[in-house]
Design a protein around this motif. Structure first.
Motif, short mmCIF file in Angstrom:
data_model
loop_
_atom_site.label_atom_id
_atom_site.label_comp_id
_atom_site.label_asym_id
_atom_site.label_seq_id
_atom_site.Cartn_x
_atom_site.Cartn_y
_atom_site.Cartn_z
N PHE A 67 40.65 15.55 -26.82
CA PHE A 67 41.04 14.33 -26.03
C PHE A 67 40.82 13.23 -26.73
CE2 PHE A 67 40.28 10.91 -22.81
CZ PHE A 67 41.40 11.09 -22.11
N GLY A 68 41.81 12.36 -26.84
CA GLY A 68 41.74 11.48 -28.14
C GLY A 68 42.53 9.98 -27.91
N GLU A 69 42.57 9.24 -28.85
CA GLU A 69 43.01 7.79 -28.59
C GLU A 69 44.37 7.79 -27.73
OE1 GLU A 69 42.55 3.63 -29.88
OE2 GLU A 69 41.33 5.25 -30.57
N ASP A 70 45.31 8.64 -28.17
CA ASP A 70 46.49 8.61 -27.62
C ASP A 70 46.52 8.90 -26.27
OD1 ASP A 70 48.12 7.43 -29.86
OD2 ASP A 70 48.11 9.41 -30.80
N HIS A 71 45.68 10.04 -25.93
CA HIS A 71 45.41 10.49 -24.46
C HIS A 71 45.03 9.30 -23.77
CE1 HIS A 71 45.11 14.35 -26.67
NE2 HIS A 71 46.48 14.67 -26.11
N ILE A 72 44.05 8.57 -24.45
CA ILE A 72 43.36 7.65 -23.41
C ILE A 72 44.46 6.36 -23.22
CG2 ILE A 72 41.75 5.42 -23.72
CD1 ILE A 72 39.97 7.32 -25.40
N LYS A 73 45.34 6.05 -24.15
CA LYS A 73 46.28 5.07 -23.75
C LYS A 73 47.12 5.51 -22.65
CE LYS A 73 46.52 3.32 -28.48
NZ LYS A 73 47.29 3.26 -29.80
N ILE A 74 47.62 6.86 -22.53
CA ILE A 74 48.38 7.22 -21.61
C ILE A 74 47.55 7.02 -20.18
CG2 ILE A 74 49.53 9.53 -20.38
CD1 ILE A 74 49.96 10.37 -23.20
N LEU A 75 46.38 7.53 -20.21
CA LEU A 75 45.67 7.27 -18.80
C LEU A 75 45.28 6.25 -18.46
CD1 LEU A 75 42.80 10.11 -18.70
CD2 LEU A 75 44.71 9.80 -17.48
N ARG A 76 45.05 5.11 -19.56
CA ARG A 76 44.84 3.64 -19.12
C ARG A 76 46.11 3.23 -18.13
NH1 ARG A 76 44.02 0.25 -22.73
NH2 ARG A 76 42.75 -1.14 -21.48
N ARG A 77 47.19 3.40 -18.70
CA ARG A 77 48.22 2.76 -18.02
C ARG A 77 48.66 3.41 -16.67
NH1 ARG A 77 50.34 3.42 -23.40
NH2 ARG A 77 51.80 5.27 -22.77
N VAL A 78 48.33 4.58 -16.63
CA VAL A 78 48.66 5.37 -15.17
C VAL A 78 47.38 4.78 -14.30
CG1 VAL A 78 48.67 7.52 -14.04
CG2 VAL A 78 49.69 7.31 -16.28
N LEU A 79 46.20 4.44 -14.69
CA LEU A 79 45.14 4.21 -14.09
C LEU A 79 45.06 2.79 -13.61
CD1 LEU A 79 42.05 5.89 -15.29
CD2 LEU A 79 42.63 5.98 -13.27
N MET A 80 46.03 1.84 -14.33
CA MET A 80 45.69 0.43 -14.19
C MET A 80 44.41 0.16 -14.45
SD MET A 80 47.46 -2.59 -13.68
CE MET A 80 48.61 -2.62 -12.51
#
Length: 629
Positions: free
Chosen positions: A291-304
């Motif tokens: 689990f890395g930086e690009d996965h974090i970006k995806i999750l942050r956008r979906v989570l708001m």
């Protein structure tokens, strides 16, 4: 060579696919006021939402990075597609048949490369699903049943089976019109001695989908002892599939992640299945990578991403699982969300836990997750012998930097106090001071000048792409620039409120050059009086360059500063015109001063008459408002 898609078909696609529906496939949107929606920008990393979507205008704009455009622009930029590929993709979603100027539509000859690869994956996914019911796939069905997954579960997740022969899929896809080149490029086939062969053979298959639900790759589980390959084999890196950018199950989980404000990160495909079937419908997993930086970006956008949201990591209780959890902790503060960890007492993963103790145990595992800070500190302290002074000192030196890395000062202090208790150190203030000292050193290292930091990697050789042009930035505190901006926003967002008066305004009434260019584009699009459903598209098409196009998009999305635009419109029209009148009055007075007392009487009189007329006009505007225009 592909024919050009007809303009009327492009327009039909734009009209048929709402921009908010498309953007919502990639990130969570919330009301922003004025009919707009907001979310975390997918084009740059941000902690508060500056990305806005205007459903009524069919436009998006980020006030942070200045990316903007319409529905087609959004998909093109985010998925790196050509214009034709984007239109084809959205047309397929909307059920629109496209026509091409150079003749009829010929799939395989005129579709873009990405469109073809996506179609190949879609056909392959169905092929694998169909194979799961065959006699050869009994071993795969048994594997699923032993883990608590019935036929309905397999169908829901699209699980399939790859036959054990060398080229079953290759021959099937050839029969559907796909070329060998496409099969190799997609990663569905590998090079064999006599041509392409199936990449996946004799394995259970999971389709890997992107956030919009398109199949872009596969994960394959080894079933037989004579299979010399790895336990799990994934699609290689392809134009569609980048494992560091993919989260398995995100297409199924994204809506509930947005709704509940919680995401659960597990380790494998069967864990995602087990969680969803147990009612934890926000579970997702990485695909063969940490689990890395690009996965974090995806999750942050979906989570708001915000302090009220939560990311729960579940890992096996063994040493490897704990190491994975500590790696996740290193990225913890890239989330604004609270991060927690769930490790079952018996060291079982969610799939094993569901099989052994039922759905409720899986839900309880997630609900009882511990804060990730707490887990990281306790795991570090547990590696030391706290019965000795030396062990306690070593534990303090290893755990204190973890506590010091907590950016929230109140939480940092609380964990400093807890660390003293874990270590059995009675001098709590000593531990807290040590944590504060380390935190200060960490901040100071972060502020070091570039020359003291490690050298950055040298730029790659060869020509570099030109930087993307950004919209012109103006001093919005300047009153006359601000009011000009407001008038252009009204002209783009509420043209009926400033018609027909706006169309009589000259470019010279806009003192900022980009604003004058926008005014010119409005005129070339037919003016506000001719505004209809295609008005904004015509304005954006009429601009001279990308900078002005970005400005048009920004003005069309940025909320108007007044809650009652119908009242505000007249005030802004008058303010811009009065400013223009004042500028002209100043010019005329300067002319009179230059003419002097010996000037020709007729010439002086003409200037004085124009000045008197302007003064009367200005007085009328001040007295009557918009009625005096």
């Amino acid at each position: 060579m592909a024919g050009r898609i007809r303009d009327e078909d492009v327009k039909a696609v734009r009209d048929a696919v709402p921009i908010d529906a498309v953007v919502s496939e990639y990130l969570q949107l919330r009301p922003a006021g004025g009919g707009n929606l907001k979310g975390l920008c997918p084009f740059h990393d941000e902690k508060s939402p500056s990305f806005q979507v205007s459903p009524s205008k069919g436009l998006f704009y980020c006030f942070g990075c200045q990316e903007g455009g319409d529905t087609l622009d959004f998909v093109m930029k985010l998925d790196h597609l050509s214009f034709a590929e984007t239109v084809e993709r959205l047309a397929a979603q909307a059920g629109i048949t496209l026509r091409y100027e150079e003749g009829g539509y010929t799939p395989g000859r005129q579709q873009g490369e990405r469109t073809r690869l996506v179609e190949a994956h879609k056909v392959a996914a169905q092929f694998y699903v169909d194979q799961l019911g065959g006699a050869e796939a009994e071993i795969g069905r048994k594997f699923l049943a032993e883990r608590g997954f019935d036929q309905a579960a397999a169908a829901y997740f699209g699980v399939g089976y790859a036959p054990a022969g060398w080229d079953h899929l290759v021959r099937f896809l050839r029969g559907k019109g796909f070329s060998d080149k496409e099969l190799l490029l997609s990663g569905l086939a590998s090079d064999g001695r006599r041509g392409p062969i199936d990449r996946f053979r004799g394995r259970l298959i999971w389709p890997i989908r992107d956030i919009t639900g398109e199949v872009i790759g596969f994960g394959a589980r080894k079933l037989r002892e004579d299979d010399n390959g790895p336990k799990y084999l994934n699609t290689p890196e392809t134009p569609l599939y980048k494992k560091s950018h993919v989260l398995y199950g995100i297409d199924l989980a994204k809506k509930d992640i947005g709704k509940t404000g919680r995401a659960v990160v597990v380790e494998g495909y069967t864990d995602v299945m087990a969680c969803h079937l147990a009612g934890v419908t926000t579970a997702i997993a990485t695909c063969g990578t940490a689990f890395g930086e690009d996965h974090i970006k995806i999750l942050r956008r979906v989570l708001m991403d915000n302090s009220g949201s939560q990311v729960v990591f579940t890992f096996d209780g063994d040493a490897a699982g704990q190491r994975a959890a500590l790696r996740a902790f290193e990225d913890d503060q890239k989330f604004a969300a609270r991060t927690s960890i769930a490790v079952s007492p018996g060291g079982m993963d969610p799939c094993e836990l569901r099989l052994a103790e039922g759905d409720g145990a899986v839900r309880n595992l997630v609900d009882q997750a511990l804060p990730l800070f707490d887990f990281a500190i306790r795991s570090t302290v547990a590696r030391h012998n706290l019965d000795t002074a030396e062990g306690r000192a070593a534990a303090l030196e290893e755990a204190a930097p973890i506590v010091a890395g907590i950016k929230d000062a109140a939480i940092q202090h609380e964990y400093g106090v807890q660390l003293a208790g874990m270590l059995g150190i009675l001098e709590v203030d000593f531990v807290v001071r040590r944590v504060s000292q380390l935190a200060r050193w960490q901040r100071e290292r972060g502020r070091q000048p570039d020359r003291q930091r490690p050298a950055a990697r040298s730029a790659p050789a060869g020509p570099q792409p030109a930087p993307r042009p950004t919209g012109p930035r103006l001093d919005l505190r300047s009153p006359h620039h601000r009011v000009e901006r407001e008038l252009l926003k009204l002209a783009l967002q509420h043209p009926q409120l400033v018609a027909p008066a706006f169309d009589a305004y000259g470019e010279d009434e806009f003192t900022a050059a980009p604003y004058a260019a926008v005014r010119r584009a409005v005129a070339e699009a037919g003016g506000v009086a001719a505004a209809d459903g295609d008005y904004l598209t015509r304005v954006r098409d009429a601009v001279p360059d990308d900078s002005v196009r970005a400005m048009v998009t920004e003005l069309a999305v940025e909320p108007v500063m007044h809650k009652a635009p119908d009242i505000y419109a007249g005030e802004v029209l008058v303010s811009v015109r009065l400013a223009a009148v004042k500028r002209r009055e100043s010019e005329l007075r300067a002319n009179l001063a230059r003419l002097g007392p010996r000037a020709d009487a007729a010439q002086t009189g003409a200037v004085q008459n124009e000045l008197w007329a302007l003064q009367q006009y200005g007085n009328r505007l001040r007295d009557q408002g918009a009625a005096g225009l």
